[in-house]
Scaffold this motif. Structure first.
Motif, PDB file in Angstrom:
ATOM      1  N   LEU A   2       0.817  -1.203   0.000  1.00  0.00           N
ATOM      2  CA  LEU A   2       0.000   0.000   0.000  1.00  0.00           C
ATOM      3  C   LEU A   2       0.853   1.256   0.000  1.00  0.00           C
ATOM      4  O   LEU A   2       1.988   1.245   0.474  1.00  0.00           O
ATOM      5  CB  LEU A   2      -0.887   0.009   1.242  1.00  0.00           C
ATOM      6  CG  LEU A   2      -1.733  -1.229   1.443  1.00  0.00           C
ATOM      7  CD1 LEU A   2      -2.471  -1.145   2.759  1.00  0.00           C
ATOM      8  CD2 LEU A   2      -2.714  -1.354   0.304  1.00  0.00           C
ATOM      9  N   VAL A   3       0.266   2.318  -0.514  1.00  0.00           N
ATOM     10  CA  VAL A   3       0.883   3.625  -0.354  1.00  0.00           C
ATOM     11  C   VAL A   3       0.262   4.241   0.886  1.00  0.00           C
ATOM     12  O   VAL A   3      -0.932   4.496   0.922  1.00  0.00           O
ATOM     13  CB  VAL A   3       0.594   4.527  -1.565  1.00  0.00           C
ATOM     14  CG1 VAL A   3       1.133   5.920  -1.316  1.00  0.00           C
ATOM     15  CG2 VAL A   3       1.208   3.943  -2.810  1.00  0.00           C
ATOM     16  N   ALA A   4       1.058   4.413   1.915  1.00  0.00           N
ATOM     17  CA  ALA A   4       0.497   4.918   3.164  1.00  0.00           C
ATOM     18  C   ALA A   4       1.478   5.882   3.804  1.00  0.00           C
ATOM     19  O   ALA A   4       2.698   5.737   3.664  1.00  0.00           O
ATOM     20  CB  ALA A   4       0.206   3.775   4.117  1.00  0.00           C
ATOM     21  N   THR A   5       0.961   6.867   4.521  1.00  0.00           N
ATOM     22  CA  THR A   5       1.838   7.749   5.285  1.00  0.00           C
ATOM     23  C   THR A   5       2.279   6.994   6.535  1.00  0.00           C
ATOM     24  O   THR A   5       1.711   5.955   6.879  1.00  0.00           O
ATOM     25  CB  THR A   5       1.111   9.026   5.721  1.00  0.00           C
ATOM     26  OG1 THR A   5       0.040   8.641   6.578  1.00  0.00           O
ATOM     27  CG2 THR A   5       0.554   9.773   4.534  1.00  0.00           C
ATOM     28  N   VAL A   6       3.316   7.520   7.198  1.00  0.00           N
ATOM     29  CA  VAL A   6       3.840   6.832   8.368  1.00  0.00           C
ATOM     30  C   VAL A   6       2.736   6.647   9.411  1.00  0.00           C
ATOM     31  O   VAL A   6       2.585   5.584  10.006  1.00  0.00           O
ATOM     32  CB  VAL A   6       4.997   7.639   8.984  1.00  0.00           C
ATOM     33  CG1 VAL A   6       5.514   6.929  10.217  1.00  0.00           C
ATOM     34  CG2 VAL A   6       6.093   7.815   7.972  1.00  0.00           C
ATOM     35  N   GLU A   7       1.939   7.719   9.562  1.00  0.00           N
ATOM     36  CA  GLU A   7       0.888   7.643  10.574  1.00  0.00           C
ATOM     37  C   GLU A   7      -0.110   6.549  10.221  1.00  0.00           C
ATOM     38  O   GLU A   7      -0.543   5.773  11.076  1.00  0.00           O
ATOM     39  CB  GLU A   7       0.173   8.988  10.660  1.00  0.00           C
ATOM     40  CG  GLU A   7       0.173   9.563  12.057  1.00  0.00           C
ATOM     41  CD  GLU A   7      -0.152  11.034  12.019  1.00  0.00           C
ATOM     42  OE1 GLU A   7      -1.345  11.359  11.920  1.00  0.00           O
ATOM     43  OE2 GLU A   7       0.803  11.846  12.054  1.00  0.00           O
ATOM     44  N   GLU A   8      -0.478   6.516   8.961  1.00  0.00           N
ATOM     45  CA  GLU A   8      -1.428   5.487   8.525  1.00  0.00           C
ATOM     46  C   GLU A   8      -0.840   4.099   8.748  1.00  0.00           C
ATOM     47  O   GLU A   8      -1.516   3.182   9.204  1.00  0.00           O
ATOM     48  CB  GLU A   8      -1.784   5.681   7.047  1.00  0.00           C
ATOM     49  CG  GLU A   8      -2.727   6.848   6.812  1.00  0.00           C
ATOM     50  CD  GLU A   8      -2.881   7.204   5.330  1.00  0.00           C
ATOM     51  OE1 GLU A   8      -3.866   7.852   4.996  1.00  0.00           O
ATOM     52  OE2 GLU A   8      -2.001   6.823   4.518  1.00  0.00           O
ATOM     53  N   ARG A  61       1.389   3.234  10.912  1.00  0.00           N
ATOM     54  CA  ARG A  61       1.404   2.913  12.346  1.00  0.00           C
ATOM     55  C   ARG A  61       0.044   2.442  12.803  1.00  0.00           C
ATOM     56  O   ARG A  61      -0.085   1.472  13.544  1.00  0.00           O
ATOM     57  CB  ARG A  61       1.776   4.158  13.139  1.00  0.00           C
ATOM     58  CG  ARG A  61       3.242   4.272  13.271  1.00  0.00           C
ATOM     59  CD  ARG A  61       3.662   5.196  14.372  1.00  0.00           C
ATOM     60  NE  ARG A  61       5.071   5.448  14.184  1.00  0.00           N
ATOM     61  CZ  ARG A  61       5.995   4.514  14.340  1.00  0.00           C
ATOM     62  NH1 ARG A  61       5.654   3.315  14.735  1.00  0.00           N
ATOM     63  NH2 ARG A  61       7.259   4.785  14.108  1.00  0.00           N
ATOM     64  N   SER A  75       3.079  -2.480   7.362  1.00  0.00           N
ATOM     65  CA  SER A  75       2.882  -2.007   6.004  1.00  0.00           C
ATOM     66  C   SER A  75       1.663  -2.669   5.366  1.00  0.00           C
ATOM     67  O   SER A  75       1.255  -2.303   4.288  1.00  0.00           O
ATOM     68  CB  SER A  75       4.123  -2.299   5.188  1.00  0.00           C
ATOM     69  OG  SER A  75       4.587  -3.577   5.528  1.00  0.00           O
TER      70      SER A  75
END
Lengths: 275, 592
Positions: free
Chosen positions: B356-362, B364, B369
């Motif tokens: 997935l493409v996710a921000t660090v917060e997402e 976490r 991942s």
């Protein structure tokens, strides 16, 4: 899943279906808007942990296309929808509503810009490649190991000499609990006591998308070379996975691999199987 | 006559000369080597991008030229069997598109060959060294292809139907053989075999019959038909939108329908063929497999999934709109919702990425991942299930379309319907069950599960069709299909399908070649040029899009030239009249 949210959404849909339609006749356009909003709410708030924004956008794009296809699959419905929009825009009795809509649209945009700028700065979303391509071969203590042909030398003992096999698995257990469980956890779920400090998180071996779909030589590479051995698309700078070639022997690495599969109950992916 | 003989002779000599040249390039044949030049560059455009575009365009035209004779022949055969002249006419109309496309294919092929020799001399030499013996049959077959193609086209109606059909069969056999030979070269570059560690040929047959040769042969054969059908349908749509009379509209509506019918039929087994190809690549070398499905290229598969989902959606959409021209189809309108819901759901599963493409917060929040729920959708078990259900749904749409104006009269109609429904239900349950079961077994068994899934879907389609044929024997008709009575947006759906097929082909062609990364011939001949890097996804996407645009510009030329033959002859004074008409239309005020 956040059942409460999902149930609320479903309840609202039911209320609209049985209740509201009794008073007003909702045409297909209105139904589309309702479904769109309901699904958006479900994807955004109905699932825990929340879906990444990129996924919500992807899903909603698909749903938008599908709804548009539905609207236009029937010529009469399409004409009706068009008629609704046109009369909304030109008829006198909708003038106030039209003005409200025209004013709210830019307001909504402004609001979303405002709220996005009002958040603490975040690093951009990253598309880290979790399973990059391994090199064709690696060197281990001076020997070259060809990764596309290398096999776990002790795997065959499983049938030919179960006792010796069990000894190797036991040795793997020792290696695991001496070295790996701090990060990968007691049950290999990737939640050892150090895990919370890392990003990316240690791999969860119970997950069907890690060791269950990899060949043993792949694991050998990952364990021997660790994070430093990763290619750039897998951000070697941010992974905490140590390079175990500095601490373990070749046999110990193959043994711990046996143990990983033994413990999780997965079978490694076989090499060169179909043709 | 003599002239024609002469022309033939030049052609033969030309071909032989090329063959001789190709052989001469082989150092083993004793030609002294000039100072070796590995690569040559171009001033404004990288030679890689140029070759990429030329190869892809060549491939697209070749696919078209190989595919059209296949279904033209089938349509002609139907016409011959039923005695319905319309089919013969339709087959001829499809064939008309061939002659210009054939010249384009040959030109682009020559460009590709020259480009290889000029820009990649070392690689070209190596390939010639390995495959020199295959060039002779290739050239001969190409020559035969020209002969059969032109006699098939120009000889339309000039031979007895059987002779003409025979020509069509030969045309297809020769065309397929050509493709098989060319496929040997390019699959060898991906999964070389039959060579020793230094890259010297040890066994020509092994080099030809390498890991991916047969999978690519089959995959291309099917994909070509889908592609050719879609382009043919686009031609129908193009003519439909410009049609002046109801008859013309009816005819081209029908043509578009037949084209897309062919395309959909070929689309249905395509995912399975692709899956087989993927498995073989993985089996050949896990690095290749992982590059393909797990690494950077996996993003292209997300794009591919979105495009394929759109293909299925658009195909169903076209069928639903088509039902508008059939009296009695209103009965089935209410099912569209449910079909659409299934398609959307499967589309979503099919397009859910593995990484997935996710921000660090997402990330976490997800605890890693992988998202615990999406994870379930991101793997092969879910994807296979989704695609099988997509195929079944499309089939149901088609079934409804087929039944639209029919009323069964046989005594067992109710039972028949029930049995059909039972088969569907059983297969859907079975497919979903296997999909879920796949999560609880190891990779090996999981890969094996895809087979019963496919087989059961095939079984459902075949058995339901057979029942349907008997069920609607002597069926009462609710009215004839009103060809031509279809909204224009359906024709744009046909364009969309054609463009999406083309884009998909360009994209997957890039993936197939790109997964070799810094190798010309994987593991044997290393790419040491300045271009030995994998371009960014964005750049690759732009190049593929540009290629698609160029292809459609060329196809527009083909369409234009093909429709010339139906035009009235030029008469003196015509151009003046044309201009006059133009200025009149321009002067008409827009009243609507």
């Amino acid at each position: 899943m956040n059942l409460l949210v999902l149930l609320t959404i479903a309840a609202v849909l039911v209320v609209i279906q049985v209740g509201v339609t009794r008073w007003v006749n909702l045409n297909r356009l209105a139904w589309m808007a309702i479904w769109w909003a309901a699904l958006w709410a479900a994807f955004s708030y109905g699932i825990t942990p929340p879906l990444p924004q990129s996924i919500v956008v992807l899903f909603m794009a698909i749903i938008t296309i599908a709804l548009l296809a539905y609207l236009s699959a029937d010529s009469e419905e399409l004409a009706q929808a068009r008629q609704t929009l046109v009369s909304f825009m030109v008829e006198k009795r909708y003038q106030v509503a039209l003005i409200v809509v025209i004013l709210t649209l830019p307001l909504l945009v402004a609001l979303s810009v405002f709220s996005s700028l009002n958040q603490a700065p975040q690093p951009p979303a990253s598309g880290r490649t979790i399973h990059p391509v391994p090199p064709a071969s690696i060197s281990f203590e001076g020997n070259t190991i060809n990764l596309s042909t290398a096999n776990n030398p002790y795997r065959e003992l499983e049938h030919s000499d179960p006792e010796a096999f069990a000894a190797h698995v036991d040795n793997g257990r020792r290696v695991y609990f001496e070295n790996c469980f701090y990060c990968h956890g007691d049950n290999m779920e990737g939640a050892g006591q150090f895990a919370h400090g890392y990003d990316p998180l240690p791999a969860n071996f119970n997950d069907a998308t890690t060791i269950a779909m990899l060949q043993e030589s792949y694991l050998f590479w990952r364990i021997a070379k660790g994070a430093p051995g990763l290619p750039p698309e897998s951000t070697p700078w941010s992974s905490a996975m140590p390079a175990w070639e500095n601490f373990l022997t070749e046999e110990e690495i193959w043994d711990v691999i046996l143990f990983l599969y033994e413990f999780t109950g997965f079978e490694p992916r076989a090499q060169g199987m179909p043709h | 006559m003599i002239l024609r003989m002469l022309r033939l002779r030049t052609l033969v000599t030309g071909c032989l000369a090329i063959a001789a040249l190709l052989f001469a390039a082989d150092p083993a044949w004793g030609v002294p080597q000039v100072a070796e030049q590995e690569y040559r560059a171009l001033p404004f455009i990288s030679s890689r991008v140029l070759m990429w575009a030329v190869a892809e365009l060549h491939l697209m035209f070749a696919a078209f030229v190989l595919a059209v004779p296949m279904f033209a022949l089938v349509i002609e055969f139907i016409g011959y069997k039923t005695g319905d002249k319309r089919y013969d006419q339709l087959a001829y109309e499809f064939t008309k598109l061939l002659s210009v496309s054939f010249s384009f294919t040959a030109t682009l092929g020559a460009l590709l060959t020259f480009g290889l020799i000029v820009f990649y001399p070392t690689l070209a030499q190596y390939l010639v060294r390995i495959f020199s013996w295959t060039f002779l049959p290739y050239v001969l077959l190409f020559f035969l292809e020209a002969v059969f193609l032109y006699t098939y086209y120009y000889g339309w109606g000039k031979f007895s139907p059987r002779v003409h059909l025979f020509l069509g069969v030969m045309l297809n056999i020769v065309g397929t053989a050509i493709m098989f030979i060319a496929n040997a070269w390019l699959t060898f570059m991906n999964t070389p075999a039959g060579v020793d560690e230094l890259g010297n040929l040890t066994n020509l047959w092994e080099a030809i019959n390498n890991y991916t040769w047969m999978p690519i042969n089959i995959h291309r054969l099917i994909a070509n038909v889908a592609f050719g059908g879609a382009i043919g349908a686009a031609y129908g749509a193009f003519k439909f939108l410009g049609a002046k009379t109801p008859e013309e509209r009816a005819h081209y509506d029908w043509m578009g329908y037949v084209g897309i019918f062919v395309a959909i039929c070929a689309l249905l087994p395509l995912p399975f063929a692709g899956y087989w190809l993927g498995v073989e690549i993985y089996a050949y070398d896990q690095s290749l497999g992982i590059t393909l499905m797990g690494g950077t290229f996996s993003w292209l598969f997300i794009i591919q999934a979105v495009l394929i989902g759109n293909l299925f959606l658009a195909a169903n959409y076209y069928l639903w709109l088509s039902m508008g021209r059939i009296p009695g189809a209103e009965r089935f309108r209410r099912f569209i919702k449910y079909l659409l819901a299934v398609i959307t759901l499967c589309f979503i599963v099919w397009a859910t990425p593995h990484s997935l493409v996710a921000t660090v917060e997402e990330a976490r929040a997800m605890g890693g991942s992988h998202h615990p729920i999406l994870n379930v959708l991101g793997v092969m078990s879910a994807k296979n299930t989704a695609v099988n259900l997509l195929i079944l749904t499309t089939y149901v749409s088609f079934l409804l379309y087929r039944r639209a104006n029919k009323e069964a009269t046989v005594s067992w109609a109710k039972t028949g319907n029930l049995v059909q429904f039972g088969i569907f239900a059983a297969v859907v349950i079975f497919v979903v069950f296997l999909g879920v079961y796949g999560y609880f077994v190891d990779a090996q068994t999981r890969i094996g599960l895809s087979q019963p899934q496919v087989l059961s879907v095939l079984f459902a389609m075949v058995s339901v069709t057979v029942i349907d044929i008997f069920l609607f024997r002597n069926a009462q008709s609710r009215g004839r299909v009103a060809w031509g009575k279809i909204p224009a947006r359906s024709q744009y759906a046909l364009f969309f399908l054609a463009i999406t097929f083309t884009w998909l082909m360009g994209l997957m062609g890039y993936v197939r070649a790109g997964m070799r990364q810094h190798w010309h011939v994987y593991g044997v001949v290393r790419d040491t040029s300045v271009d030995a890097f994998t371009p960014t996804l964005g750049f690759a996407g732009m190049v593929v899009s540009a290629i698609v645009v160029v292809f459609f510009l060329l196809i527009a030329v083909v369409f234009f030239l093909s429709s010339l033959s139906g035009q009235k002859n030029w008469e003196p004074g015509q151009s003046k009249r044309w201009f006059k008409r133009r200025s009149e239309t321009a002067a008409t005020p827009l009243t609507q």
